[in-house]
Design an enzyme around this catalytic site. Sequence first.
Site, PDB file in Angstrom:
ATOM      1  N   SER A 194       0.787  -1.225   0.000  1.00  0.00           N
ATOM      2  CA  SER A 194       0.000   0.000   0.000  1.00  0.00           C
ATOM      3  C   SER A 194       0.824   1.282   0.000  1.00  0.00           C
ATOM      4  O   SER A 194       0.359   2.302  -0.487  1.00  0.00           O
ATOM      5  CB  SER A 194      -0.989   0.001   1.162  1.00  0.00           C
ATOM      6  OG  SER A 194      -0.340  -0.301   2.367  1.00  0.00           O
TER       7      SER A 194
ATOM      8  N   HIS B 110      -5.320  -3.327  -2.935  1.00  0.00           N
ATOM      9  CA  HIS B 110      -4.971  -2.390  -4.015  1.00  0.00           C
ATOM     10  C   HIS B 110      -4.895  -3.055  -5.381  1.00  0.00           C
ATOM     11  O   HIS B 110      -4.633  -2.392  -6.375  1.00  0.00           O
ATOM     12  CB  HIS B 110      -3.649  -1.691  -3.694  1.00  0.00           C
ATOM     13  CG  HIS B 110      -3.692  -0.945  -2.413  1.00  0.00           C
ATOM     14  ND1 HIS B 110      -4.212   0.326  -2.301  1.00  0.00           N
ATOM     15  CD2 HIS B 110      -3.326  -1.309  -1.160  1.00  0.00           C
ATOM     16  CE1 HIS B 110      -4.148   0.711  -1.047  1.00  0.00           C
ATOM     17  NE2 HIS B 110      -3.622  -0.256  -0.324  1.00  0.00           N
TER      18      HIS B 110
ATOM     19  N   LYS C 291     -11.305   1.048  -1.822  1.00  0.00           N
ATOM     20  CA  LYS C 291     -10.286   1.499  -2.788  1.00  0.00           C
ATOM     21  C   LYS C 291     -10.931   1.539  -4.181  1.00  0.00           C
ATOM     22  O   LYS C 291     -11.816   2.326  -4.394  1.00  0.00           O
ATOM     23  CB  LYS C 291      -9.069   0.573  -2.707  1.00  0.00           C
ATOM     24  CG  LYS C 291      -8.625   0.268  -1.264  1.00  0.00           C
ATOM     25  CD  LYS C 291      -7.652   1.271  -0.680  1.00  0.00           C
ATOM     26  CE  LYS C 291      -7.591   1.336   0.832  1.00  0.00           C
ATOM     27  NZ  LYS C 291      -7.000   0.208   1.543  1.00  0.00           N
TER      28      LYS C 291
END
Length: 392
Positions: A180, A208, A240
Site C-alpha cells: 500500500s 490495491h 479502494k
Amino acid sequence: MNQIETRLLELLEQRRQQQRYRSRRELGSAQGALVQVDGRELLNFCSNDYLGLASHPKLREAAVAAMSSYGLGSGASHLVCGHSREHHLLEEELAAFCGRERALVFSTGFMANVGVINALVGRGDAVFEDRLNHASLLDGGLSSGARFSRYRHNDLEHLRSQLQACESAARLIVSDGVFSMDGDEAPLPALARLASERGAWLMVDDAHGFGCEGENGGGMLEKYALTSSDVPVVVGTFGKAFGTFGAFVAGGNTLIKALIQSARSYIYTTAMPPALAAATRQSLRLVGEEKWRRQVLRDHIRRLREFCRSEGLPLLDSNTAIQPLVVGDDAGAQRLSELLWQRGIWVAAIRPPTVPEGTARLRLTLSAAHSDSQLERLFDELSACWKQLGGA
Ligand SMILES: *Cc1c(COP(=O)(O)O)cnc(C)c1O
C-alpha cells in the site's frame, strides 16, 4: 495532572517537534479528481479511488434505491438479524468474481484482517508476514498469540529460512498483493509454491489489486491465475477501487463457515448498511464491464513514470496506481506537499511510522477519473515544486 494526560501531551509535543504531527483537511465535496477544501478547488492525487467509482451516479442510485426498501441502519450483527438479502447476494457475486466457493462480507478491511488471522492461528502456531504488510495484517498477526515472524520485504529466501526453522504444524503466510505504501507487487506465484512446499496456508490481502489488476479487475489472483489451492485465503476491500466501503474474505466453504462461527470482528459488530452492499454490487458490475477504466489508469501510470524519469524525479519502482516519490526526510516531504497544495495539487506526505525512517514520501495515486490535461497540470506543478525544494 493525571498521568495518562501527561503522557498524551508529551506525545503531541514530540510529534510536533519531529514534523510528524498529523492533521486532517475537511472535504466539502464528493471524492473525485477535483475536490473542494475550504472553498478552494484542488486537483486530487492522493485518493484510493483508482477507478473513479466513488461518486459514480450508478452507485448512488443503487444505494438510494436500496435505502428506500431497507432504510439506513442494518440494525444488528449478521448473526443476530442484520444479514440482509443485499449482503447475501453481494457475497455470492464476490465468490463468483474471485473464482472461490464462498465469500464473507466484513464491515472494514481492518476488521477482516484482524478477524481472519485470529480465527486461523493462535498459541502454538506460526504466522509469517512481509515486514511492509498493512498495519491491520501486522496487528492481526501480533494479537493472534501465534509465533510472529516478519520477513524482509519480498525476500522469499528469508521467508524460506524462517519456515525451515519453524516447528509449528499450523503455519500461515500473509502478504499484501500490492503493497500500500510502495505500490510494488508481492511475488505471488513463488510465494504460493513456497507455501505449499512447506505446508503453510497463504493469505493475500489484495486491497490495491482488486479492480485495477487482471483483465476483469480480479486483481493479482486473476493476473497470475492463482487458484484456491495456491491462495486459500483472499481478502479484498471496497474502499479502494470499488469506490464504496467495507471488505470481504473469499475462499473455500470450510474457511467461510469457520469464520462465521469464530471471527470475532465478524460476529461482534453491526452489519454494514444494506444500501452499501447494494452499491457495492453495482460497483462490482462496473469493475467487470468497464474495462476502459483500467486502460486509462494504465496509460496514466505509464505517462507519469515517463515524465518522472525524464525529469529525474525519484519514483519507487511500481507499476500500479500507487506511485511513491521518496523525499527522505520528514520536513522535506511535508514541504513538498505544502508547495503543491499552494498550487492547487493535493498529494499527502506519508511519514514514519507509516513508512520506515528516512523514507518519507509523497504517495501519488492515479485514477481513471483524472483527465490527460489534469495529469499534465500535475507534471508542471510537480517539476516546479521539486525545483523549489532544491531537488534535482
Ligand atoms: C486500506 C487497506 C486495508 C483496510 O481496509 P479498510 O476497509 O479501509 O479498513 C487493509 N489492507 C490493505 C492492504 C489496505 O490498503
